[in-house]
Write a protein that holds these residues in place. Structure first.
Motif, mmCIF file in Angstrom:
data_model
loop_
_atom_site.group_PDB
_atom_site.id
_atom_site.type_symbol
_atom_site.label_atom_id
_atom_site.label_comp_id
_atom_site.label_asym_id
_atom_site.label_seq_id
_atom_site.Cartn_x
_atom_site.Cartn_y
_atom_site.Cartn_z
ATOM 1 N N GLY A 182 2.395 -4.608 8.109
ATOM 2 C CA GLY A 182 1.515 -5.773 8.140
ATOM 3 C C GLY A 182 1.310 -6.382 6.760
ATOM 4 N N TRP A 183 2.155 -6.009 5.801
ATOM 5 C CA TRP A 183 2.173 -6.590 4.454
ATOM 6 C C TRP A 183 0.910 -6.283 3.645
ATOM 7 N N LEU A 184 0.202 -5.224 3.939
ATOM 8 C CA LEU A 184 -1.054 -4.962 3.231
ATOM 9 C C LEU A 184 -0.834 -4.314 1.870
ATOM 10 N N GLU A 185 -1.746 -4.636 0.967
ATOM 11 C CA GLU A 185 -1.776 -4.055 -0.371
ATOM 12 C C GLU A 185 -3.006 -3.157 -0.467
ATOM 13 N N LYS A 186 -3.076 -2.432 -1.555
ATOM 14 C CA LYS A 186 -4.197 -1.515 -1.770
ATOM 15 C C LYS A 186 -5.539 -2.220 -1.624
ATOM 16 N N THR A 187 -5.641 -3.415 -2.190
ATOM 17 C CA THR A 187 -6.939 -4.098 -2.199
ATOM 18 C C THR A 187 -7.386 -4.572 -0.808
ATOM 19 N N ASP A 188 -6.489 -4.540 0.161
ATOM 20 C CA ASP A 188 -6.869 -4.943 1.519
ATOM 21 C C ASP A 188 -7.554 -3.809 2.276
ATOM 22 N N LEU A 214 0.831 -1.205 0.000
ATOM 23 C CA LEU A 214 0.000 0.000 0.000
ATOM 24 C C LEU A 214 0.868 1.259 0.000
ATOM 25 N N GLU A 215 0.394 2.320 -0.693
ATOM 26 C CA GLU A 215 1.102 3.606 -0.677
ATOM 27 C C GLU A 215 0.178 4.687 -0.131
ATOM 28 N N LEU A 216 0.789 5.678 0.516
ATOM 29 C CA LEU A 216 0.019 6.780 1.105
ATOM 30 C C LEU A 216 -0.887 7.445 0.068
ATOM 31 N N GLU A 217 -0.362 7.613 -1.153
ATOM 32 C CA GLU A 217 -1.120 8.305 -2.203
ATOM 33 C C GLU A 217 -2.386 7.553 -2.594
ATOM 34 N N GLN A 218 -2.483 6.284 -2.198
ATOM 35 C CA GLN A 218 -3.655 5.499 -2.584
ATOM 36 C C GLN A 218 -4.849 5.719 -1.649
ATOM 37 N N MET A 243 2.150 1.391 9.224
ATOM 38 C CA MET A 243 1.751 0.207 9.993
ATOM 39 C C MET A 243 1.169 -0.852 9.061
ATOM 40 N N ALA A 244 0.305 -0.425 8.150
ATOM 41 C CA ALA A 244 -0.313 -1.348 7.192
ATOM 42 C C ALA A 244 0.768 -2.029 6.351
ATOM 43 N N PHE A 256 -9.562 -4.023 5.885
ATOM 44 C CA PHE A 256 -9.142 -3.006 6.855
ATOM 45 C C PHE A 256 -9.599 -1.606 6.474
ATOM 46 N N THR A 257 -9.746 -0.757 7.486
ATOM 47 C CA THR A 257 -9.843 0.678 7.252
ATOM 48 C C THR A 257 -8.637 1.294 7.949
ATOM 49 N N ILE A 258 -8.125 2.399 7.399
ATOM 50 C CA ILE A 258 -7.036 3.117 8.075
ATOM 51 C C ILE A 258 -7.524 4.541 8.305
ATOM 52 N N SER A 259 -7.530 4.974 9.546
ATOM 53 C CA SER A 259 -8.072 6.299 9.862
ATOM 54 C C SER A 259 -7.260 6.953 10.951
#
Ligand code: DGT
Ligand code: CA
Ligand code: CA
Ligand code: ZN
Length: 583
Positions: free
Chosen positions: A552-558, A335-339, A548-549, A527-530
């Motif tokens: 935790g190895w997360l990608e955009k689709t997670d 995952l990237e911040l810009e996403q 953090m995401a 997940f949600t990130i807030s």
């Protein structure tokens, strides 16, 4: 003296006055002044020193505080503070950091046992001496021992936002110096770890050592610990965070970045791999064992590639499977911040936030978001002026009335609804159903035993209206451990129910942490990130949640709030509809 330092003097004095059970009004005036000064954009001491200006023109600074500021300008302290410091040992302040010990109890303990250190306190608890005092008991002894353990573990560590700001100041200081080509943070800060022991900065260039001289003379250095040919260490600022600066030639930058980013565990595994391949790996280069020929040193990618791996993002470097995944070419596309397209957890003045809905929306728009959800507290948090059913219905109606383009982004109505002790929600179904999005959080009865807490959270998940579990473990970094429960069981049920797990991006929480994120993902969670912003300027904390995401190895689709507006809207509506039809 900078504003933070001035604020600290006031705050500490207020702490001591609380122990002395002094007039609450006065204590509050110190605290408010400290807050004002800490957030003031200009140096308050500069204003005090200027005869043309008056500090009392700053809102919240009255005559009494102005007098104190004059004393601080003159001699770095003030009468009231000196008096208090004579009456109580400075370690009394340290004891206030122990959870469960309020100023009143500390006063009692000082009176009864002359305790002056954390060690004294620990001994008293172990010897079960507290239970003889009025309003203290065995439970409190136990609680204090636990808090002391947390305190010891966290002493000397810092929150990531604070460490990041320190690193950023140094980047600005070093960049642009003649002879300096690149400046970067390394260590735990670069890996995005939730707390930071010390800040590691690498400076590379043909004359990178000039950075060490500038560092040694930096106004924020409180104590220079060491200065050698290519390294300097110092304690910085009132908080005393340690910073290590290393200077090196550009051709070694990659090897140094790799080495000093760590983690130690990752480096050990990588070095073992290098040795097996007939290489040596250190902070200068990857070289051939047989003849010392340098194979790679300028960039990290070259080093990883020479070891038969693709470059591994710093957030993954904990030796928890990343080297194996890099070898097979199956690392996640992180995952990237810009996403990120929106923020789904925030508070306004309706409950305990500091901004209005409009101010929050404007700040979110500046982040480039397409949507936000306003989630003030529910009524169980009376202290935070939480909303009851009637206020919720009015609020939902008001938000529906906001025109599509009125605020420049879509505002959804939501709530951060308390999960009550028995797992019921703090608001009735009608109120929850009137809102677009519901964050369900625990804010009370956090010391239930593990099985009761598990049951409580499982019960909460049966409510069809909730969308995400707010700060799912309740930890507060450096202060409070996660509450005990069977996380895997709850995560598995959340996945079945289509309830998301929040990654709370507030630097004080960063909840969930990496291992739990991976565990929840393995069980099928989204997940949600807030940010849980309580002020418009806190939206920028999203970067820590994303880190953090990534850990935790997360990608955009997670992550649900990477979706564009229409898709996001459909997703939250359908998730709820599905649960309702299953009832
Ligand atoms: P921290 O500062 O406690 O938050 O954690 P780190 O990871 O930043 O640790 P630190 O500052 O002691 O060292 C930075 C990195 O440098 C560390 O992750 C690995 C590397 N490193 C430093 N000293 C050594 C060492 O003696 N052996 C090995 N293998 N690596 C080291
Ligand atoms: Ca470090
Ligand atoms: Ca270090
Ligand atoms: Zn909360």
């Amino acid at each position: 003296m900078d504003n933070i330092h001035v604020a600290k003097l006031l705050d500490e004095t207020a702490d001591l006055m609380e122990i002395a059970a002094e007039d609450g009004f006065r204590i509050r005036s110190y605290r408010n002044a400290a807050k004002t000064i800490e957030g003031y954009p200009e140096s308050v001491m500069t204003i005090v020193a200027d005869p043309q200006r008056k500090v009392t023109n700053i809102a919240g600074i009255g005559k009494g505080i102005a007098h104190i500021l004059g004393e601080i300008a003159e001699r770095g302290s003030f009468d009231r503070r000196d008096e208090m410091l004579e009456k109580y040992p400075p370690t009394a302040l340290e004891m206030l950091k122990i959870q469960g010990l309020g100023p009143k109890s500390i006063a009692v303990l000082i009176e009864a046992f002359r305790v002056s250190t954390i060690d004294d306190l620990e001994r008293l608890c172990r010897e079960q001496k507290l239970r003889d005092l009025p309003r203290m008991g065995a439970k409190l002894e136990e609680k204090i021992l636990k808090s002391i353990a947390i305190y010891r573990r966290s002493a000397g560590r810092f929150l990531i936002d604070f460490a990041t700001d320190t690193a950023e100041e140094l980047r600005v200081l070093f960049e642009g110096l003649a002879g300096v080509e690149s400046v970067s943070a390394a260590g735990s800060l670069r890996r995005g770890k939730e707390t930071i022991g010390d800040v590691d900065i690498l400076v590379a260039g043909p004359n990178a050592v000039v950075a060490l001289d500038h560092f040694a003379k930096w106004s924020k250095v409180e104590e220079l610990l060491a200065k050698g040919e290519n390294k300097a260490s110092a304690r910085v600022g009132v908080e005393g965070i340690q910073v290590d600066v290393r200077a090196l030639p550009t051709e070694n930058f990659g090897a140094a970045m790799q080495y000093f980013t760590g983690s130690k565990e990752h480096n050990v595994a990588l070095r073992t791999r290098a040795v097996k391949m007939g290489y040596t790996l250190n902070e200068y280069s990857l070289s051939r064992e047989s003849d010392g020929k340098v194979i790679a040193s300028a960039t990290e990618s070259q080093i990883y590639e020479a070891l038969g791996l693709v470059w591994i993002a710093p957030e993954l470097r904990e030796n928890t499977g990343e080297i194996e995944a890099a070898e097979k070419g199956v690392l996640p596309k992180l995952l990237e911040l810009e996403q990120m397209r929106g923020d789904l957890h925030m508070h306004t003045r309706e409950s305990d936030g500091r901004g209005t809905l409009e101010e929050m929306a404007a700040a979110a728009k500046a982040m480039g978001y397409e949507y936000i959800v306003i989630t003030d507290h529910s009524k169980a948090l009376a202290m935070a002026n939480g909303l009851d059913e009637k206020r919720v219905l009015d609020f939902a109606k008001m938000v529906r009335g906001i025109g599509e383009n009125e605020l420049g982004l879509k505002v959804f109505s939501g709530i951060e609804c308390d999960i009550l002790k028995d797992g019921r929600m703090d608001l009735d179904d009608e109120a929850l159903g009137a809102l677009d999005f519901v964050v369900a959080s625990v804010h009370s009865h956090m010391n239930l035993d593990g099985s009761a807490m598990t049951e409580r959270l499982l019960a909460a998940l049966e409510n069809p209206y909730i969308h995400t579990m707010g700060h799912p473990t309740g930890r507060v970094l450096l202060h409070r451990d996660a509450y005990a429960y069977e996380f895997e069981k709850v995560a598995a049920r959340a996945a079945e129910r289509g309830v998301f797990m929040e990654i709370n991006a507030s630097p004080e929480r960063l909840d969930l942490h990496a291992a739990l994120i991976r565990s929840a993902k393995a069980r099928g969670c989204k997940f949600t990130i807030s940010t849980d912003a309580h002020h418009p300027r806190q939206f920028v904390n999203m970067c820590y949640g994303v880190k953090m995401a990534r850990r935790g190895w997360l990608e955009k689709t997670d992550v649900v709030n990477t979706l564009g507006l229409r898709e996001f809207e459909a997703t939250i509506r359908e998730a709820r509809a599905l649960r309702l039809s299953a009832v």
